[in-house]
Design a protein around this motif. Structure first.
Motif, PDB file in Angstrom:
ATOM      1  N   PHE A 186       0.884  -1.178   0.000  1.00  0.00           N
ATOM      2  CA  PHE A 186       0.000   0.000   0.000  1.00  0.00           C
ATOM      3  C   PHE A 186       0.917   1.222   0.000  1.00  0.00           C
ATOM      4  N   ALA A 187       1.686   1.386  -1.057  1.00  0.00           N
ATOM      5  CA  ALA A 187       2.842   2.288  -1.030  1.00  0.00           C
ATOM      6  C   ALA A 187       2.479   3.760  -0.947  1.00  0.00           C
ATOM      7  N   GLY A 188       1.295   4.156  -1.437  1.00  0.00           N
ATOM      8  CA  GLY A 188       0.904   5.562  -1.377  1.00  0.00           C
ATOM      9  C   GLY A 188       1.904   6.456  -2.087  1.00  0.00           C
ATOM     10  N   LYS A 235      -1.061  12.864 -12.209  1.00  0.00           N
ATOM     11  CA  LYS A 235      -2.433  12.452 -12.504  1.00  0.00           C
ATOM     12  C   LYS A 235      -2.936  11.387 -11.536  1.00  0.00           C
ATOM     13  N   SER A 236      -1.994  10.648 -10.948  1.00  0.00           N
ATOM     14  CA  SER A 236      -2.375   9.573 -10.029  1.00  0.00           C
ATOM     15  C   SER A 236      -1.430   9.544  -8.840  1.00  0.00           C
ATOM     16  N   LEU A 237      -1.809   8.758  -7.851  1.00  0.00           N
ATOM     17  CA  LEU A 237      -0.984   8.596  -6.669  1.00  0.00           C
ATOM     18  C   LEU A 237       0.372   7.996  -7.035  1.00  0.00           C
ATOM     19  N   MET A 238       0.396   7.132  -8.032  1.00  0.00           N
ATOM     20  CA  MET A 238       1.657   6.552  -8.476  1.00  0.00           C
ATOM     21  C   MET A 238       2.591   7.618  -9.038  1.00  0.00           C
ATOM     22  N   ASP A 239       2.040   8.619  -9.706  1.00  0.00           N
ATOM     23  CA  ASP A 239       2.876   9.713 -10.216  1.00  0.00           C
ATOM     24  C   ASP A 239       3.569  10.439  -9.068  1.00  0.00           C
ATOM     25  N   ILE A 240       2.832  10.671  -7.977  1.00  0.00           N
ATOM     26  CA  ILE A 240       3.435  11.315  -6.807  1.00  0.00           C
ATOM     27  C   ILE A 240       4.603  10.474  -6.293  1.00  0.00           C
ATOM     28  N   ALA A 241       4.390   9.162  -6.202  1.00  0.00           N
ATOM     29  CA  ALA A 241       5.429   8.261  -5.693  1.00  0.00           C
ATOM     30  C   ALA A 241       6.688   8.321  -6.553  1.00  0.00           C
ATOM     31  N   LYS A 242       6.510   8.238  -7.871  1.00  0.00           N
ATOM     32  CA  LYS A 242       7.678   8.243  -8.764  1.00  0.00           C
ATOM     33  C   LYS A 242       8.421   9.573  -8.718  1.00  0.00           C
TER      34      LYS A 242
END
Length: 620
Positions: free
Chosen positions: A414-416, A454-461
């Protein structure tokens, strides 16, 4: 004289050994220490009647949740090298996809290899638990949700308390994920789960069932805020919980925390003892001790006995021995109640962890948000996350559960915003560690789409890329060995067309279509690299396995794990290529089955020839 180990005169307890094996394999089949045969049947995929009374946790949809575990994934993880950092050399992974499907795909490659899991799942507060309504179709639902498949998409739902299955939905989401996560833990592995008051009681019962009650370690209280909330209706909620379970509670032990200056400052040396600083310790205890009631006389002539209900810790002879060795402190004038001198040089070179973690030690939520904003620039404040965890909190967990030099794998599904990945990189930098992370996150859309976010994954990267860039700016050559990258993968459908038994059984036309697909089962839009990594997953090899390209009779071949495995993803293969691979003497060769289409004789001869070279030959 030390006592020798006594020989057990009984024969081997085969039943107990079998029960221990079964408990380790299927802890969910045990209730209050004994086998629940109905639960055992359910764990093995049989339909059962759970109507009769029994102790345990049950809820609406539990049977469906168990079936979700037993349904294999037909997806794969495709590499996206252009969105990775140091793709060819890094051993860190960031994976975009539904974590249930991803956990299934990781079962072969990472079974029993993960040292530590930390997750911060949805807290089920009524406005944070957002997940697709129904993952019963598994991968197909996810592909529609993420825009990889045509269709109307699937509905997202907020799990509100007005929904009659408020807790049930949360349990249905968590059960299969925790179950699959346990399989990935090493025998000496451990899982930490952040949670609040809404579900901590259900989480404990859930994890008792999955991990076994005997493997519960502790519930940690984290003070998450530094000031009370005056708007609170009843109490200001100043803490969250972190529930800790080991894969094997008898085997796992936490590392000691580094000693702090504050802890060392409690030691002094008022009598200039040559053994260095010490602090006084109580020589009495409440536990009854038959030889613990005697009188002692101080150098100043005062007599002392333990107070009523207390006893000396040691026998009288031992007390005199300690006094002769100047290990008894009688006070500056020699007339105080005696105390035991505990020397700093003789204590553990670390501190046993406690269950209360204060924000001054491990950070708070505002600090976590500030840390996120340092590495991610938001154009819209609605996109800034409120529930992110401080890296100091996760670094504390890393210190307890991993060691710098052991190549430990840390998993967060649940990496957020990738707080765990950030914490692993930071901790490696601070102690020259070689830990590696696997982070999985659903590409959940942000409230307001931005150009780069655009997504939570974009924030993570973006967060991890910017941290790595800042790290590289220091140009610290002495730390050149530290892993400063990540491989990025996306969950998608298999590169191979899957035989659909349900469709094939409907009528002759569907069967004919399925046979046509089976004859040429490779999807046309997939690259050789996509095929390679699916084969690695399905063959049970980690996604970070060393891979290099070589030429074999003019065709491309991937050399895996230093040449022990050769994979040829060519859609048509020739005899010269096969013989070139044999000359390299690998242990195993894998080719596409379609590469032998119309060449049955070549395939038969290849099987025999490979066998003569003692090479395992497989097709996919």
């Amino acid at each position: 004289m030390a006592e020798s180990e006594k020989i057990d005169l009984r024969s081997k307890d085969i039943l107990a050994e079998r029960l221990d094996t079964l408990r380790d394999l299927l802890p969910e089949a045990f209730r209050e220490g004994i086998i629940d045969f109905e639960a055992l049947k359910q764990a093995l995929g049989e339909e059962v009647d759970l109507g009769r009374e029994r102790y345990g946790l049950t809820w609406a949809g539990k049977s469906e949740a168990i079936k979700n575990i037993q349904t294999p994934s037909v997806g794969t993880l495709v590499p996206v090298s252009e969105e990775s950092v140091n793709f060819d050399t890094t051993e860190n992974l960031i994976i975009e996809g539904d974590n249930l499907e991803v956990l299934k795909l990781l079962q072969k490659s990472y079974h029993g290899k993960v040292k530590m899991i930390y997750i911060d799942p949805p807290y089920n507060t009524g406005n944070e638990f957002i997940y697709p309504d129904n993952f019963r179709e598994g991968l197909e639902d996810y592909l529609r949700y993420s825009g990889q498949m045509n269709g109307d998409g699937i509905k997202l739902t907020t799990n509100t308390e007005t929904d009659g299955r408020y807790h049930s939905k949360w349990l249905n989401m968590m059960y299969p994920r925790l179950f699959l996560a346990r399989n990935l833990l090493r025998e000496d592995g451990v899982i930490f789960v952040s949670i609040d008051d809404h579900e901590v009681h259900n989480l404990r019962l859930l994890m008792n069932e999955i991990f076994g009650e005997e493997n519960f370690i502790s519930t940690i209280i984290w003070q998450k805020v530094y000031s009370p909330k005056n708007t609170a209706r009843h109490f200001s909620e100043d803490h969250d919980y972190i529930v800790v379970y080991a894969r094997n509670g008898d085997l796992w032990r936490p590392n000691l925390l580094p000693r702090t200056e504050e802890a060392n400052s409690r030691y002094d040396n008022p009598d200039n003892d040559p053994r260095g600083p010490w602090k006084p310790g109580d020589l009495t205890a409440r536990n009854y001790y038959s030889e613990g009631q005697y009188e002692v006389v101080s150098p100043g002539g005062k007599k002392f006995k333990p107070s009523i209900g207390r006893y000396w810790l040691v026998k009288y002879d031992k007390f005199l021995e300690l006094d002769r060795d100047d290990r008894i402190w009688w006070g500056p004038r020699g007339d105080n109640m005696p105390a035991l001198k505990r020397f700093l040089s003789e204590v553990k070179q670390g501190i046993v962890p406690q269950t209360l973690w204060k924000y001054k030690e491990v950070g708070h939520t505002q600090e976590a948000k500030k840390e996120l904003l340092e590495y991610v620039s938001f154009k819209n404040t609605d996109n800034v996350l409120d529930t992110v965890k401080p890296t100091k909190l996760i670094q504390r967990i890393l210190k307890l559960a991993t060691k710098p030099s052991d190549n430990d794998i840390v998993l967060d599904f649940f990496a957020g915003s990738a707080s765990t990945a950030h914490a692993v990189l930071k901790q490696n930098y601070e102690d020259d560690g070689n830990r590696h992370f696997i982070c999985v996150q659903l590409p959940e859309e942000l409230p307001v789409r931005e150009d780069k976010l655009k997504s939570l994954m974009d924030i993570a990267k973006v967060r991890i890329c910017n941290f790595i860039n800042k790290f590289n700016e220091g140009n610290d050559k002495e730390r050149a060995q530290l892993d400063r990258g990540f491989k990025f993968f996306k969950l998608t459908s298999s590169n191979f067309k899957i035989w659909d038994t349900a469709k094939a059984s409907r009528d002759a036309d569907e069967l004919a279509k399925q046979l046509t697909l089976f004859a040429d089962n490779l999807k046309p839009d997939r690259s050789q690299l996509d095929i390679l990594y699916e084969i690695l997953l399905k063959a049970g090899l980690p996604l970070t396995t060393e891979v290099s390209k070589i030429a074999a009779a003019g065709q491309e071949v991937f050399s895996v794990a230093g040449g022990q495995l050769l994979i040829c993803p060519e859609q048509v293969i020739n005899r010269e290529t096969l013989r070139s691979m044999m000359k390299l003497q690998p242990r195993q060769v894998i080719c596409l089955d379609t590469a032998f289409h119309g060449q049955d004789k070549l395939k038969t001869n290849t099987v025999l020839e490979m066998k003569s070279y003692d090479i395992q030959f497989r097709t996919v």
